[in-house]
Enzyme design. Structure first.
Site, PDB file in Angstrom:
ATOM      1  N   GLY A   1      24.217  37.178 -80.850  1.00  0.00           N
ATOM      2  CA  GLY A   1      25.139  38.140 -81.394  1.00  0.00           C
ATOM      3  C   GLY A   1      24.183  39.359 -81.146  1.00  0.00           C
TER       4      GLY A   1
ATOM      5  CG  ASP B   1      29.820  61.198 -76.607  1.00  0.00           C
ATOM      6  OD1 ASP B   1      28.788  60.636 -76.619  1.00  0.00           O
ATOM      7  OD2 ASP B   1      30.397  61.459 -77.342  1.00  0.00           O
TER       8      ASP B   1
ATOM      9  CG  ASP C   1      18.102  42.544 -85.815  1.00  0.00           C
ATOM     10  OD1 ASP C   1      18.709  42.119 -86.667  1.00  0.00           O
ATOM     11  OD2 ASP C   1      17.738  42.250 -84.975  1.00  0.00           O
TER      12      ASP C   1
END
Length: 305
Positions: free
Chosen positions: A73, A225, A281
């Site tokens: 993940g 961007d 995290d």
């Protein structure tokens, strides 16, 4: 947006065995089998902990692997980012977590390890911005999606201290506990061209659009961007916050009066006692400085970002 095609002949696969409630090894086996069927040589690595995994990933890049493939993940992908940022080595993703926000951003198939492996073997490389987080001690952490602080990081801190219950219910209980003690969080937010002081509930800084499995906290963010998007939720009642959260899944919360949005190349966040989280995290306590670094990551994907 720069797009190139790379010849993928050998890859190093990093597997987080705990991702997706332990489903990552099965996804990894399927993904690795597909890569080998496509003629790609695979070396598998599993670190004893996050620091060991980072060392192994960095060593693989130094040794010249064609790609660093991460099975897991967003937390596992974060390990890969620390190794691959500002290098020419692309990252490949085989999603196997509960949130998979990185994979969604890059159009990587979720729930289908073979299809994700095909994206890697096809060798289409695009460049993506990353967020560079500098802590007060000078250490640096790279983030691909959201840097969270305030109410959501307080919930994560509480949940991480809890040994019971397991799974999502732990976070639900942590959220209820934090709602009960919710108070204004004084922030100083330094942007490129202005300084904001505000009593906030949460402040999120996005290089990507979503966290938490599709919550569009910074819905206007772009990975190409060279800018960071900020969502600042002002302090209010518990009921207002509870009503706000369902709207985050559609990104419509940014139209509420209680929510302000900003865009800046560099952001400094200051708030006493608040811990920042990045890509799910724990990063460390504020103050932190966050800077958008254009084209800091090469990633194997078939969708323009």
């Amino acid at each position: 947006m720069t797009e190139t095609r790379s010849q993928i002949e050998k890859v190093t696969v990093l597997i987080n065995p705990m991702a997706g409630h332990g489903h990552a090894p099965a996804a990894g086996r399927k993904g690795v089998a597909r890569l080998r069927a496509r003629g790609v040589a695979v070396t598998e690595i599993i670190g004893t902990d996050a620091d060991d995994a980072k060392k192994l990933a960095r060593r693989a890049i130094e040794d010249g692997t064609d790609a660093l493939v991460v099975v897991g993940g967003d937390g596992a992908i974060s390990i890969g980012l620390q190794a691959a940022a500002l290098t020419d080595t692309p990252i490949g993703l085989i999603p196997a977590g509960t949130g998979n926000d990185h994979a969604r951003e890059f159009g990587i198939p979720t729930g289908d390890p073979e299809a994700a492996a095909d994206v890697i073997a096809d060798g289409v490389v695009q460049q993506s911005d990353l967020a560079k987080i500098t802590l007060a001690d000078g250490s640096v952490v790279w983030s691909g999606t959201i840097i969270a602080s305030g109410f959501d990081s307080l919930v994560s801190e509480r949940a991480n201290r809890m040994s019971w219950p397991k799974g999502p219910m732990r976070y639900n209980l942590a959220m209820l506990a934090e709602l009960a003690k919710m108070k204004p969080l004084p922030y100083r937010i330094e942007l490129d061209d202005e300084v904001i002081t505000v009593d906030a509930t949460l402040v999120a800084v996005g290089n990507g659009r979503s966290y938490g499995g599709g919550m569009l906290i910074t819905p206007g963010a772009s990975k190409s961007d060279g800018l960071l998007d900020l969502t600042v939720v002002g302090h209010g009642s518990r009921l207002r916050l509870v009503r706000l959260f369902p709207r985050v899944y559609k990104g419509t919360h940014v139209s509420l009066d209680a929510v302000q949005t900003y865009r800046s190349k560099k952001v400094r966040l200051v708030s006493e006692g608040i811990i920042a989280y990045a890509d799910g995290d724990r990063v460390g306590p504020l103050p932190i400085t966050i800077e958008a670094v254009p084209m800091a990551l090469n990633i194997l994907t078939h969708t323009r970002i």
